[in-house]
Design a protein around this motif. Structure first.
Motif, short mmCIF file in Angstrom:
data_model
loop_
_atom_site.label_atom_id
_atom_site.label_comp_id
_atom_site.label_asym_id
_atom_site.label_seq_id
_atom_site.Cartn_x
_atom_site.Cartn_y
_atom_site.Cartn_z
N TRP A 1 14.32 15.51 -11.30
CA TRP A 1 13.68 15.35 -10.00
C TRP A 1 12.16 15.20 -10.16
N GLY B 1 18.29 18.66 -5.59
CA GLY B 1 17.53 17.74 -6.44
C GLY B 1 18.04 16.31 -6.34
N SER C 1 16.19 12.96 -4.67
CA SER C 1 15.91 11.89 -5.63
C SER C 1 16.56 10.56 -5.26
N ARG D 1 11.42 22.44 -2.33
CA ARG D 1 11.21 21.10 -2.90
C ARG D 1 9.73 20.83 -3.14
#
Length: 621
Positions: free
Chosen positions: A426, A495, A499, A614
């Motif tokens: 990520w 993740g 992504s 995140r």
């Protein structure tokens, strides 16, 4: 232990050795049997409250000009200017043959006393006396009288008006501030110190879907957590600090919250600042600013509290916090501090051995890119690229793809967001998007491929390959699986979901399949353990809400909202369940109160409160 070997010969030398301290001899006993102190924690705390109540009841009498405390105003007392351990360290090193061969070498060693003077200029006044005592073979000793601001050295030198206030003034202030809230705060500290290592959390609780909570209900619950943090805050001047359980050796101990985002001051400040902005509660913003005063002290140039570069246990988390607070409070000075932290982070890039999100280069580079979006200076991007280069250099080719082993977790590269392939891939995709360098993209895809090779279709999950978990799994004759942000499906799904924007074709198709599996597992196994962000309900709700957004799934969005309602109902029944199995409350972000409050704010106002899981940059006003 430092001891001389072969004394009396020309081969005499110093050698450091570990010694075993007989712990049992230092523990209390009753009628010859060792006492479990934690069993008496409530009684001790009750006695403490009663004693404080006695002091309050007789406060006027105690503080009277001719009262009992005044009788001690001329009694000599010691002033601890530096830790005795610091003095003894210099003294012991000063006995080494390397510095005893030349007096100038020993003088240079003692000159380490000057190292903190730029930060604490007042210490320059005591260094001559410290030097004299150490040269004589003594630990430096300073004394004063409770009614004086002067300090005397062991050989009689007087340092006039050295202290900001007299001891009598400080005692009077403490006595006057001793109210019910302060007594409860200190009693909490007494009790928590004794029971920090006592497990006190349910193994599991049931979370049943319930009507979605309104934003106001979520905000009210977050505000309640803010008030609890205020009640647990210890104030000193303009600063505020907190204590919480941390794992030390093989047990939990109560320690001051440090400068890491995971457990420490940055995460608490971040939550309180967002809470103040979202709720309009001015006291929450003021408490956040008091936490910032402490964070500055903890990250001062002389501090050695941080030795990694990552986002949750290293300098990256401090950079992330300054970046957010700078935008939230419209304070360019805080963004300047974030850039200075980037420079402090820089020397650790080439020595980073973990490369993960929590402690290593993956987390650091995402935090650097977040600041770069606000201040697009080339230096920040260069540092992020150096982090990416370090990750490439540390990659280990596996049978399929690439992995990054972490020494503390064992020889096998991990899966997962916090320390494994999901988080590293990520981060590398962030960097590839920012630089256009396809090497980072290819390494990210290879990291996913390794993680894909570990997937267990029967569990619809990825195993926890940490050595400690593997040992437990071997004892249970089955692999161990978690479903959390840190390890397992929820974090890997998070993740992959974040992504998706950077991939296409076959890679995207494979990731979408993994996202679907991660969501199913999170729904079936991700709730009812704790409420924390790291490995609890609020962290896993982040995965579901992001999946609903990125996959355009309104049904999933509704299920996530109903799970949030069920979680709040469980809180009303059981109370908040933190992410550490310790009786002492954890104030920090990833396993404690601040994180649970932050998760509630995210649910109440996702458009204003960015995802810390995140490492999303701040949202400009």
């Amino acid at each position: 232990m430092l001891r001389a070997e072969r004394s009396g010969t020309d081969q005499m030398r110093f050698e450091r050795r570990q010694i075993v301290a007989p712990v049992g001899e230092h523990r209390p006993t009753l009628q010859g049997a060792e006492v479990v102190v934690a069993d008496y924690a409530d009684v001790v705390a009750q006695g403490f409250r009663r004693m404080c109540g006695l002091l309050v009841a007789h406060r006027a009498e105690l503080l009277a000009p001719a009262g009992p405390l005044a009788a001690f105003s001329t009694a000599p007392i010691r002033v601890v200017i530096r830790l005795t351990l610091a003095y003894s360290g210099l003294f012991v090193e000063g006995q080494h043959p390397y510095v005893l061969g030349d007096a100038l070498d020993r003088d240079r060693l003692l000159d380490h006393l000057w190292a903190v003077v730029p930060e604490f200029p007042l210490l320059a006044r005591v260094i001559p006396a410290e030097n004299r005592d150490l040269t004589r073979g003594d630990i430096p000793l300073f004394t004063t009288r409770p009614d004086s601001r002067d300090v005397r050295s062991s050989d009689g030198e007087t340092l006039g008006s050295f202290l900001e206030r007299t001891g009598v003034e400080r005692v009077r202030e403490r006595m006057c501030d001793l109210d019910e809230a302060e007594i409860e705060r200190q009693a909490w500290l007494v009790r928590s110190s004794l029971v920090a290592d006592v497990p006190d959390a349910p193994e599991a609780y049931e979370v049943r879907p319930a009507p979605p909570p309104a934003a106001g209900e979520l905000l009210a619950a977050a505000v309640a957590i803010g008030w609890r943090l205020e009640s647990l805050a210890f104030r000193s001047g303009e600063a505020a600090c907190w204590f919480g359980p941390e794992f030390h050796g093989s047990r939990f101990v109560l320690k001051p919250a440090g400068p890491d985002l995971h457990l420490g001051t940055p995460g608490i400040a971040l939550f309180l600042a967002h809470l103040g902005a979202a709720s309009g509660e001015r006291r929450m913003s003021e408490l956040a600013r008091a936490a910032v005063v402490t964070l500055r002290q903890q990250t001062a140039p002389s501090s050695a509290l941080l030795d990694t570069i990552g986002a949750f246990s290293g300098w990256g988390g401090v950079l992330y916090t300054w970046t957010h607070l700078g935008v939230l409070w419209n304070d360019e000075g805080l963004l300047d501090e974030a850039q200075k932290v980037a420079e402090r982070l820089a020397p650790g890039i080439e020595t980073d051995e973990t490369c993960d999100v929590v402690a290593g280069a993956a987390g650091a580079l995402v935090c650097l890119l977040g600041l770069h979006r606000l201040r697009p200076v080339e230096r920040l991007l260069d540092l992020a690229v150096r982090c990416g280069e370090r990750i490439l250099a540390r990659a280990r080719p596996m049978e399929r793809g690439l992995g990054w082993p972490i020494a503390l977790a064992g020889p096998t590269p991990l899966a997962g967001f916090s320390h494994g392939g999901a988080g590293i891939s990520w981060a590398l995709l962030h960097l590839a998007a920012a630089t256009g360098d396809d090497r980072f993209r290819q390494a990210a895809l290879a990291a996913m491929e390794y993680e894909r090779s570990l997937y267990d279709p029967g569990e619809a999950n990825w195993p926890d390959l940490r050595e400690s978990s593997s040992a437990r799994a071997a004892a249970e004759a089955a692999p161990r699986f978690l479903c959390a942000w840190c390890h397992g499906a929820a974090g890997i799904g998070l993740g992959r979901l974040d992504s998706l924007r950077w991939v296409d074709g076959a890679a995207k198709a494979a990731m979408l399949a993994e996202c679907a599996a991660a969501v199913r597992t999170t729904l079936s196994a991700g709730f009812g353990h704790t409420h924390c962000l790291c490995h609890g309900d609020l962290g896993n709700l982040e995965t579901l809400t992001l999946a609903a957004e990125r996959l355009g799934d309104p049904t999933l969005a509704e299920r996530a909202r109903r799970l949030a309602g069920g979680m709040l109902e469980a809180v009303h029944k059981h109370g908040w369940v933190q992410g550490v199995r310790a009786s002492a409350e954890a104030p920090g972000l990833m396993v404690g109160l601040a994180g649970m409050g932050y998760g509630l704010l995210r649910l109440a106002a996702p458009e204003r409160v960015p995802s810390v899981l995140r490492l999303v940059p701040p949202i400009p006003a």
